[in-house]
Design an enzyme around this catalytic site. Sequence first.
Site, PDB file in Angstrom:
ATOM      1  N   SER A 150       2.531  -3.547  -2.329  1.00 15.75           N
ATOM      2  CA  SER A 150       1.620  -2.682  -1.570  1.00 15.75           C
ATOM      3  C   SER A 150       1.009  -3.501  -0.450  1.00 15.75           C
ATOM      4  CB  SER A 150       0.484  -2.195  -2.477  1.00 15.75           C
ATOM      5  OG  SER A 150      -0.473  -3.230  -2.666  1.00 15.75           O
ATOM      6  N   ASP A 151       0.377  -2.855   0.512  1.00 20.06           N
ATOM      7  CA  ASP A 151      -0.427  -3.651   1.436  1.00 20.06           C
ATOM      8  C   ASP A 151      -1.762  -3.946   0.756  1.00 20.06           C
ATOM      9  OD1 ASP A 151      -1.257  -5.145   3.561  1.00 20.06           O
ATOM     10  OD2 ASP A 151      -0.814  -3.662   5.091  1.00 20.06           O
ATOM     11  N   TRP A 152      -2.531  -4.771   1.405  1.00 18.04           N
ATOM     12  CA  TRP A 152      -3.778  -5.294   0.830  1.00 18.04           C
ATOM     13  C   TRP A 152      -4.706  -4.134   0.401  1.00 18.04           C
ATOM     14  CZ3 TRP A 152      -5.677 -10.621   1.189  1.00 18.04           C
ATOM     15  CH2 TRP A 152      -7.000 -10.753   0.822  1.00 18.04           C
ATOM     16  N   ALA A 153      -4.844  -3.966  -0.902  1.00 17.15           N
ATOM     17  CA  ALA A 153      -5.738  -2.954  -1.481  1.00 17.15           C
ATOM     18  C   ALA A 153      -5.361  -1.524  -1.099  1.00 17.15           C
ATOM     19  CB  ALA A 153      -7.190  -3.218  -1.107  1.00 17.15           C
ATOM     20  N   SER A 154      -4.143  -1.325  -0.608  1.00 14.62           N
ATOM     21  CA  SER A 154      -3.788   0.020  -0.131  1.00 14.62           C
ATOM     22  C   SER A 154      -3.652   1.017  -1.284  1.00 14.62           C
ATOM     23  CB  SER A 154      -2.502  -0.021   0.703  1.00 14.62           C
ATOM     24  OG  SER A 154      -1.417  -0.394  -0.114  1.00 14.62           O
TER      25      SER A 154
END
Length: 770
Positions: free
Chosen positions: A303-307
């Site tokens: 995932s992207d950062w905290a997405s």
Amino acid sequence: MKYSFKIIIGLLVFISIYSCGAKTNQTAIKPNENKSTVIQSDLDRKVDSLLGLMTLREKIGQMNQYTGFRDFTGPVNKASDEESKTQDIRDGLVGSMLNVRGVKNVRAVQRIAVEETRLGIPLIFGFDVIHGYQTMAPIPLAESASWDMEAIENSSRLAAKEAAAAGLNWTFAPMVDISRDARWGRVMEGAGEDPYLGSLIAKARVKGFQGDDLSNRFTIAACAKHFAAYGFSESGREYNTVDIGTSTLYNVVLPPFKAAVDAGARTFMSSFNDLNGIPASANYFLFRDILKDKWNFEGFVVSDWASIKEMINHNYAPDDIAAARLSVNAGIDMDMESYVYLDYLEQLVEDGTVSMATIDDAVKRILKVKFELGLFEDPYRYCSEEDEAKVIDSNEIKEGALDMALKSIVLLKNEGDLLPLKRDQKIAVLGDLAFDKNSVLGNWRLGAIDNTAVSLQEGLSTYSKGNFNFERGPAFVTSKAEFSQELIYNKTDTTGTKAALDAAKNADVVIMLLGEHGLQSGEARSRTDLGLPGVQQQFLEQVYAVNQNIVLVLTNGRPLALPWAKKNIPAIVEAWQLGSQSGHAIAQVLHGDFNPSGKLPMSFPFDVGQVPIYYNHKNTGRPKDYNEGTVFNSHYQDAPNEPLWPFGFGLSYTTFEYDQIEINDNFSVDGTITVTAQIKNVGDRKGTEVAQLYIQDEFATTIRPVRELKGFKKIELEAGESQNISFILTSNELGFFDNQGNWLLEDGNFNVWVGGSSQANLKQSFMLKQ
Ligand code: BGC
């Protein structure tokens, strides 16, 4: 009960050797079955054996990624508590770390995973090696302006080498998001607006990072990001919603990602945006239907950062547990910095809303990449202090950065041959940025050492001490620029202007280095104004009033809208953010020791009000030349439709002419159309040109763009030399995707142009008949 790493690996080796032996005896290898298929299945068996030893909790651990203890590249959501993260690693609850770098640090963290966990599974260490690790190459948009696939591949290879020497084995690159909107800060990180060029660059970068063999000591796993359509964030505002039609999705957004899969990219990253109402990080259609099923992608998705967690803010997932469920079921295999997989997947498996098969599939993908990187053979493979000392910032890497920087520069204007500079000229060099050793390192520069770039002042000084008079002029920013802070531009203080004007008055030529700071583009750096920030436009006009012989050198991370400069300034050089060797590269180009050959990978708008602006747009029912003499056509009242500088544009210190376009239609025989043309260097010095071919499928069941790039060649020609060039078009170039994602090739008339930009006018046509 604790097992040591060695025992487990021994066990695995035994199992895999045993199972291979058994299989080889039973299954005869067919003559056409290549070796890699066999190796592949060996790998699957190893992965399966290891999976069989893992508890559910350990499996989920592999799907969890933490950022390191100090560096961060997004908002810190969980206390960066070294102690609790270390304990989680020790408990087998972490599969990967990002932002842990340097051999000493990587070794220390890897040691915990390998020697203190029950199974000793090594961690994979990721980092944003976007255009270099410590030695910075030009920003990716700049590299793309080279249209030089060999140079781009080499630049990524060197970035991988330096990163691998620093203990890393996974980069979150390449970013292959197509973008048509210069307001978006991350255009600096991609290849610009064109899917054809973007696909070739995606391939070159993946090959550069990964090489032919991922277990090679100096190759690292690539990550194609951000899947998908992040570059289409509405109004260019960072993280904004994306609402695009299927024609754009299939024909523009997806092709570079597909190219990355075909080139063997081992990982993908989901994007922050929602796509037509569904956040990318829960987008089943993107990750399961397209990526994993249709394209048969075998690597893993992070995932992207905290997405994942941020889907709550999107008003999509009501809470953390729903976010975890939606993401994992959609095919996101690893959770970066949301912590929700670790907290909730076990419960979700127990209540049956996430299947064990889903977890196993994700874990297998992650383990497989770790095997491919050779981490099970030697988890410290990337941890050699000797390599770290030898490779980082070595001459090989610096020379590569300089070569790439030279090839990235684009000459936009050169009236009266003001450039190259003549050795006996008195030259004033103005602009605060001309002294800056930091800004040109770009935005993705966490591994770089501050103030290590060659400034323009230093670069020019290596040519001649006497002829240059350097003056800063007004300050550029009011405070020191910080990675995680908004920049504050000087909009009022004109201290320094007088000294600069005095220098300009006494000079034959004035070089002005103006533009954006390196931290003004990149993530979370959207702008609504595409002009020169701060007092720079005013400063430019003040200098122009005392000396018009100005060479404007631009440093910027996105296309800028500079109509005044284009109209008034005689020479303009686009020098982007060229990285560690910036000053040397610009100095060589200004002196003519390197003849510029770059071409814009993105249209430069006349005015911000035109964006998104891109050459490969569709026609309207009332194009600009329709209903002439009335207002009833597609136009602006206050600006042209055309960009300031079009896609594919770039000059040289020599001139190229195109002629004799011919088409050989062999389509019904061997499926090819050959387009030939002649290119001639009509100037008086050697130069390199990027000859480009554009097509238009004139009438189709889905409207096709007015032009589409479908081929290019970079050619070096001596003064007076001419060469015949040819391009081969096949169904791959002539077809397109319909709105259901089916590839179509339709009979009918095609227009073809060959020339030095997307506005090439040497034209021919052919009738496709299958
Ligand atoms: C960016 C990614 C990057 C990640 C890790 C995110 O904010 O969008 O491109 O790879 O951080 O640093």
